[in-house]
Scaffold this motif. Structure first.
Motif, PDB file in Angstrom:
ATOM      1  N   LEU A 112       0.927  -0.965   0.157  1.00 17.92           N
ATOM      2  CA  LEU A 112       0.120   0.176   0.286  1.00 17.92           C
ATOM      3  C   LEU A 112       0.682   1.489   0.196  1.00 17.92           C
ATOM      4  O   LEU A 112       0.683   1.688  -0.976  1.00 17.92           O
ATOM      5  CB  LEU A 112      -0.862   0.601   1.049  1.00 17.92           C
ATOM      6  CG  LEU A 112      -2.319  -0.823   1.045  1.00 17.92           C
ATOM      7  CD1 LEU A 112      -3.289  -0.361   2.195  1.00 17.92           C
ATOM      8  CD2 LEU A 112      -2.977   0.222  -0.296  1.00 17.92           C
ATOM      9  N   LEU A 113       1.497   1.427   0.457  1.00 14.09           N
ATOM     10  CA  LEU A 113       3.223   2.220   0.532  1.00 14.09           C
ATOM     11  C   LEU A 113       3.151   2.683  -0.160  1.00 14.09           C
ATOM     12  O   LEU A 113       3.635   3.494  -0.801  1.00 14.09           O
ATOM     13  CB  LEU A 113       3.811   2.398   2.343  1.00 14.09           C
ATOM     14  CG  LEU A 113       4.847   3.323   2.152  1.00 14.09           C
ATOM     15  CD1 LEU A 113       3.208   4.580   3.441  1.00 14.09           C
ATOM     16  CD2 LEU A 113       5.840   2.600   4.076  1.00 14.09           C
ATOM     17  N   VAL A 114       3.770   1.747  -1.083  1.00 15.43           N
ATOM     18  CA  VAL A 114       4.580   2.149  -2.360  1.00 15.43           C
ATOM     19  C   VAL A 114       3.236   2.088  -3.393  1.00 15.43           C
ATOM     20  O   VAL A 114       4.138   3.354  -3.718  1.00 15.43           O
ATOM     21  CB  VAL A 114       4.975   0.103  -2.821  1.00 15.43           C
ATOM     22  CG1 VAL A 114       5.438   0.121  -4.682  1.00 15.43           C
ATOM     23  CG2 VAL A 114       5.851  -0.292  -2.263  1.00 15.43           C
ATOM     24  N   GLN A 115       2.227   1.907  -3.270  1.00 15.48           N
ATOM     25  CA  GLN A 115       1.235   2.157  -4.347  1.00 15.48           C
ATOM     26  C   GLN A 115       1.186   3.644  -3.954  1.00 15.48           C
ATOM     27  O   GLN A 115       1.595   4.454  -5.169  1.00 15.48           O
ATOM     28  CB  GLN A 115       0.264   1.398  -3.912  1.00 15.48           C
ATOM     29  CG  GLN A 115      -0.198   0.172  -4.984  1.00 15.48           C
ATOM     30  CD  GLN A 115      -1.613  -0.617  -4.376  1.00 15.48           C
ATOM     31  OE1 GLN A 115      -2.448  -0.342  -3.156  1.00 15.48           O
ATOM     32  NE2 GLN A 115      -1.416  -1.502  -4.710  1.00 15.48           N
ATOM     33  N   LYS A 116       0.421   3.936  -2.928  1.00 13.33           N
ATOM     34  CA  LYS A 116       0.452   5.828  -2.823  1.00 13.33           C
ATOM     35  C   LYS A 116       1.819   6.658  -3.124  1.00 13.33           C
ATOM     36  O   LYS A 116       1.765   7.879  -3.929  1.00 13.33           O
ATOM     37  CB  LYS A 116      -0.017   5.065  -1.234  1.00 13.33           C
ATOM     38  CG  LYS A 116      -0.897   6.149  -0.432  1.00 13.33           C
ATOM     39  CD  LYS A 116      -0.934   6.841   0.609  1.00 13.33           C
ATOM     40  CE  LYS A 116      -0.108   7.887   1.510  1.00 13.33           C
ATOM     41  NZ  LYS A 116      -0.361   8.008   2.904  1.00 13.33           N
TER      42      LYS A 116
END
Ligand SMILES: Nc1ncnc2c1ncn2[C@@H]1O[C@H](COP(=O)(O)OP(=O)(O)OP(=O)(O)O)[C@@H](O)[C@H]1O
Ligand SMILES: [Mg+2]
Length: 454
Positions: A112-116
């Protein structure tokens, strides 16, 4: 579209493996590194985001972070830390890290962090292009180039913009940025909030151009069923840009001259003098002096316009700016076409620098646009630039052996000399102009005993 590239840097193999396999499953291109040295080496491979361990065997994560940010400030870095040290995390954020994650971490959270984070880079890139092109559409930085010629032109434009000069003459070949420069002057001046009006002198027949510029009274001519204000009036307090002034007809030239001298004019069919405060920027790609000599352009008007002349340099005279311009257009078209180009092959850049660009920046822009449409991978190569690629066959048709024959040696010598002159004695570029390599140029310089002029 190109899938984003993530670099995973951790010396613990198990952690690396877990991250790499999960992120690959998510569709990312994933690279890995176990040491700081490896990380910095791989960072050059077009990395969008780095997952970076705080502790590495050969260096600490913070200094790797610093080096990464120095090479490419757009790369996002997420720090991975085993001991949740607030101080370290704060320090990392200060140095430009996007975020941090505590070990042991939950892989879903990392994803999720990477996507954001990646959404942020895309947005940031788009924003940068947007800022450069729209928020300040005609800021002086729009004129790209760090060559002496371009730096000089920008300095001059800045000066002219804030000066009280009421007339400016822009000259230069087609596509050198005269239109752009006119807008830059207007928007950098205290007239920026007032109108910028633009008219191309060659586009209209004389009577129409006259009434466009000066306006007309009701009944001035058949069809003039009401009074009309001209551009000079509409632009009061602002700027009127007269493009292709070299094509203006003689009668209008005198009317314009009167306006420039007295700051007053009459509408077509009118008797009252109208006074306005406008700056007139005239542009032409003709040699006005030549036009004056031939009796096609009024000499007094030429002198009146030439008080503040600005010459836009041809692109081939500032070939060192070519790589920068290419990068600029690759950047803008990348967001427009949603394509990711990681690099332009150095061999292509050399060829593009050697090409003479008769259509100047406009031609270069079109060539880059076309190349980006053609490109399927993430690299632009010579093959994507037909303009520099196919020259010889065209030449083959235009060069005809004169009936009396030629002296081949002399012809060769002359071509070599011209290529060297045009490239400012840059052997690589001269070689590219002739379709040979540098050794072959060197050989000919010796053969013909050519010497660089001092
Ligand atoms: N130094 C520069 N940096 C960035 N873009 C430039 C530069 N010079 C020109 N351009 C771009 O090149 C294109 C052509 O420029 P422009 O229309 O201003 O040329 P021009 O001199 O008015 O040509 P013409 O004589 O044919 O009217 C435009 O898209 C412009 O934005
Ligand atoms: Mg123009």
């Amino acid at each position: 579209m190109h899938s984003p590239t993530i670099l995973v840097v951790d010396d613990e193999q198990l952690i690396r493996w877990a991250l790499v396999s999960r992120l690959s499953d998510e569709g990312y291109r994933v690279l890995e590194a176990g040491t700081a040295a490896e990380a910095l080496a791989r960072h050059g491979e077009g990395v969008d985001l780095v997952l970076l361990d705080f502790k590495l065997p050969d260096d600490d994560g913070l200094s790797v972070l610093k080096r990464i940010k120095e090479t490419d400030n757009d790369t996002l870095v997420i720090m991975l830390t085993a001991h949740s040290s607030v101080d370290m995390a704060v320090e990392a954020m200060k140095r430009g890290a996007y975020h941090y994650a505590n070990k042991p971490f939950n892989l879903d959270e990392i994803v999720l962090l990477v996507q954001k984070a990646l959404e942020t880079t895309t947005l940031r890139r788009e924003l940068r292009v947007l800022r450069a092109t729209q928020a300040q559409p005609y800021s002086i930085e729009r004129l790209v180039g760090e060559s002496e010629a371009m730096v000089g032109v920008r300095a001059l434009l800045r000066k002219v913009a804030v000066s009280p000069a009421s007339t400016v003459l822009l000259t230069g070949e087609s596509g050198t940025g005269k239109d752009l420069a006119a807008k830059v002057i207007h928007y950098a001046s205290d007239r920026a909030a007032r109108p910028f009006m633009n008219i191309t002198c060659s586009a209209l027949p004389e009577p129409l151009l006259e009434s466009e510029l000066f306006g007309h009274e009701r009944g001035a001519f058949t069809g003039a069923d009401r009074q009309k204000r001209g551009l000079l009036e509409t632009a009061d307090g602002g700027t009127v840009f007269l493009d292709e002034i070299g094509e203006m007809m003689p009668m209008l030239q005198s009317k314009l001259l009167r306006f420039l001298e007295e700051r007053a004019f009459k509408r077509v069919g009118g008797t009252a003098d109208i006074r306005v405060q406008v700056r007139v920027i005239a542009a032409t790609n003709r040699n006005l002096e030549e036009e004056v000599k031939r009796g096609r352009f009024r000499e007094d008007l030429y002198y009146r316009l030439n008080v503040m002349p600005i010459v836009m340099p041809a692109l081939r005279q500032r070939a060192d700016d070519i790589p920068r311009l290419i990068a600029y257009y690759v950047d803008s078209y990348s967001s427009e076409f949603r394509k990711r180009i990681r690099q332009v092959a150095p061999s292509a850049i050399e060829r593009l620098k050697a090409y003479p660009w008769p259509g100047n920046v406009r031609e270069l822009r079109n060539a880059v646009e076309r190349a980006m449409l053609l490109a399927e991978g993430d690299e632009l190569t010579v093959d994507h630039f037909p303009v520099v690629e196919r020259r010889t066959p065209e030449l083959g048709e235009s060069v005809e052996l004169p009936a009396g024959g030629v002296d081949l040696e002399q012809l060769e010598r002359s071509l070599v000399v011209q290529a060297l002159q045009r490239s400012g004695w840059n052997q690589t570029r001269a070689a590219a102009l002739l379709g040979v390599n540098r050794d072959q140029i060197r050989y000919r310089i010796e053969k013909f005993k050519l010497e660089k002029p001092v």
